[in-house]
Scaffold this motif. Structure first.
Motif, PDB file in Angstrom:
ATOM      1  N   ASN A  78      35.519 114.805  49.276  1.00 21.27           N
ATOM      2  CA  ASN A  78      35.619 114.655  47.822  1.00 21.27           C
ATOM      3  C   ASN A  78      34.910 113.407  47.325  1.00 21.27           C
ATOM      4  O   ASN A  78      34.338 113.409  46.235  1.00 21.27           O
ATOM      5  CB  ASN A  78      37.092 114.623  47.389  1.00 21.27           C
ATOM      6  N   ASP A 126      42.893 117.332  46.875  1.00 19.98           N
ATOM      7  CA  ASP A 126      42.060 117.595  45.690  1.00 19.98           C
ATOM      8  C   ASP A 126      42.748 117.138  44.410  1.00 19.98           C
ATOM      9  O   ASP A 126      42.122 116.519  43.542  1.00 19.98           O
ATOM     10  CB  ASP A 126      41.741 119.088  45.581  1.00 19.98           C
ATOM     11  N   GLU A 127      44.023 117.454  44.285  1.00 24.19           N
ATOM     12  CA  GLU A 127      44.747 117.058  43.069  1.00 24.19           C
ATOM     13  C   GLU A 127      44.820 115.539  42.942  1.00 24.19           C
ATOM     14  O   GLU A 127      44.627 114.994  41.838  1.00 24.19           O
ATOM     15  CB  GLU A 127      46.145 117.680  43.073  1.00 24.19           C
ATOM     16  N   HIS A 129      42.700 113.438  44.162  1.00 21.64           N
ATOM     17  CA  HIS A 129      41.332 112.986  43.875  1.00 21.64           C
ATOM     18  C   HIS A 129      40.992 113.183  42.397  1.00 21.64           C
ATOM     19  O   HIS A 129      40.468 112.276  41.748  1.00 21.64           O
ATOM     20  CB  HIS A 129      40.337 113.744  44.754  1.00 21.64           C
ATOM     21  N   HIS A 130      41.291 114.357  41.877  1.00 13.53           N
ATOM     22  CA  HIS A 130      40.864 114.696  40.515  1.00 13.53           C
ATOM     23  C   HIS A 130      41.828 114.227  39.429  1.00 13.53           C
ATOM     24  O   HIS A 130      41.394 113.900  38.322  1.00 13.53           O
ATOM     25  CB  HIS A 130      40.651 116.204  40.388  1.00 13.53           C
ATOM     26  N   ASP A 131      43.134 114.215  39.736  1.00 11.45           N
ATOM     27  CA  ASP A 131      44.132 113.928  38.701  1.00 11.45           C
ATOM     28  C   ASP A 131      45.027 112.730  39.011  1.00 11.45           C
ATOM     29  O   ASP A 131      45.880 112.394  38.188  1.00 11.45           O
ATOM     30  CB  ASP A 131      45.053 115.149  38.501  1.00 11.45           C
ATOM     31  N   ALA A 132      44.897 112.142  40.199  1.00 11.04           N
ATOM     32  CA  ALA A 132      45.800 111.075  40.636  1.00 11.04           C
ATOM     33  C   ALA A 132      47.253 111.527  40.532  1.00 11.04           C
ATOM     34  O   ALA A 132      48.149 110.745  40.209  1.00 11.04           O
ATOM     35  CB  ALA A 132      45.561 109.787  39.857  1.00 11.04           C
ATOM     36  N   PHE A 133      47.488 112.809  40.866  1.00  9.50           N
ATOM     37  CA  PHE A 133      48.811 113.408  40.699  1.00  9.50           C
ATOM     38  C   PHE A 133      48.869 114.700  41.504  1.00  9.50           C
ATOM     39  O   PHE A 133      47.920 115.487  41.483  1.00  9.50           O
ATOM     40  CB  PHE A 133      49.026 113.717  39.213  1.00  9.50           C
ATOM     41  N   SER A 135      50.550 118.257  41.687  1.00  9.21           N
ATOM     42  CA  SER A 135      51.244 119.171  40.780  1.00  9.21           C
ATOM     43  C   SER A 135      52.609 119.564  41.348  1.00  9.21           C
ATOM     44  O   SER A 135      52.859 119.458  42.556  1.00  9.21           O
ATOM     45  CB  SER A 135      50.411 120.434  40.561  1.00  9.21           C
TER      46      SER A 135
END
Length: 185
Positions: A78, A126-127, A129-133, A135
């Motif tokens: 990523n 991935d989450e 990396h992209h959202d700092a969170f 789900s």
């Protein structure tokens, strides 16, 4: 590699201060230190602080080694850190990942061939990396198998290797001559 030469040179044995030699000796663990360790040794206080956290993420973690390596490989991919991906391809193989699985990491959690939990690990990376969170859906899937400590270690493993990937990319850390692992073609 984003840079064809280092912006910060790795510490060479002949040029190392006593403090840097001590750091490199501890980080090498019986083998020649990697260029990432030699580069960070340019800043001894940071290198010592980093060693403690790296020890936790790589050795003292509550995560199974294979799971840890899937998270780190996906993070390296990523972040487009070829050095990180290459080094952890070797580590991943040493804990049971196949060449095909390592290649498949680059395709992500929805690629054919992952079992549900491996896909969930990649999705968590991935989450973050992209959202700092992570789900709720991904968290619940991880929590079906993982303890609270393991859930925490997922976040800190991905976070640690985000930092490392940023440093590797920005400092221009180059592969060791004997390193053959790169991004899959």
């Amino acid at each position: 590699m984003r840079l064809s030469r280092p912006r910060i040179d790795p510490v060479l044995d002949d040029d190392a201060t006593d403090e840097q030699r001590e750091i490199l000796s501890a980080s090498g663990r019986g083998r020649s230190p990697l260029n990432v360790q030699r580069t960070i040794a340019q800043y001894p206080e940071l290198a010592r602080a980093r060693q403690s956290f790296t020890q936790h993420v790589m050795v003292d973690t509550s995560l199974p080694a294979r799971d840890r390596e899937l998270l780190i490989l996906r993070t390296g991919w990523n972040c487009q850190s070829e050095y990180e991906f290459g080094q952890h391809s070797r580590f991943g193989k040493s804990v049971g990942l196949t060449d095909e699985e390592i290649r498949r990491v680059t395709l992500g959690p929805d690629a054919d061939g992952w079992d549900d939990f491996d896909a969930t690990l990649l999705r968590a990376a991935d989450e973050l990396h992209h959202d700092a969170f992570i789900s709720d859906t991904t968290w619940q899937a991880l929590a079906e198998r993982y303890t609270t400590r393991q859930l925490m270690d997922v976040v800190f493993a991905v976070g640690q290797y985000h930092i490392v990937s940023m440093a590797l990319n920005s400092f221009g850390v180059q592969f060791e001559p004997e390193t053959s692992e790169r991004f899959p073609k």
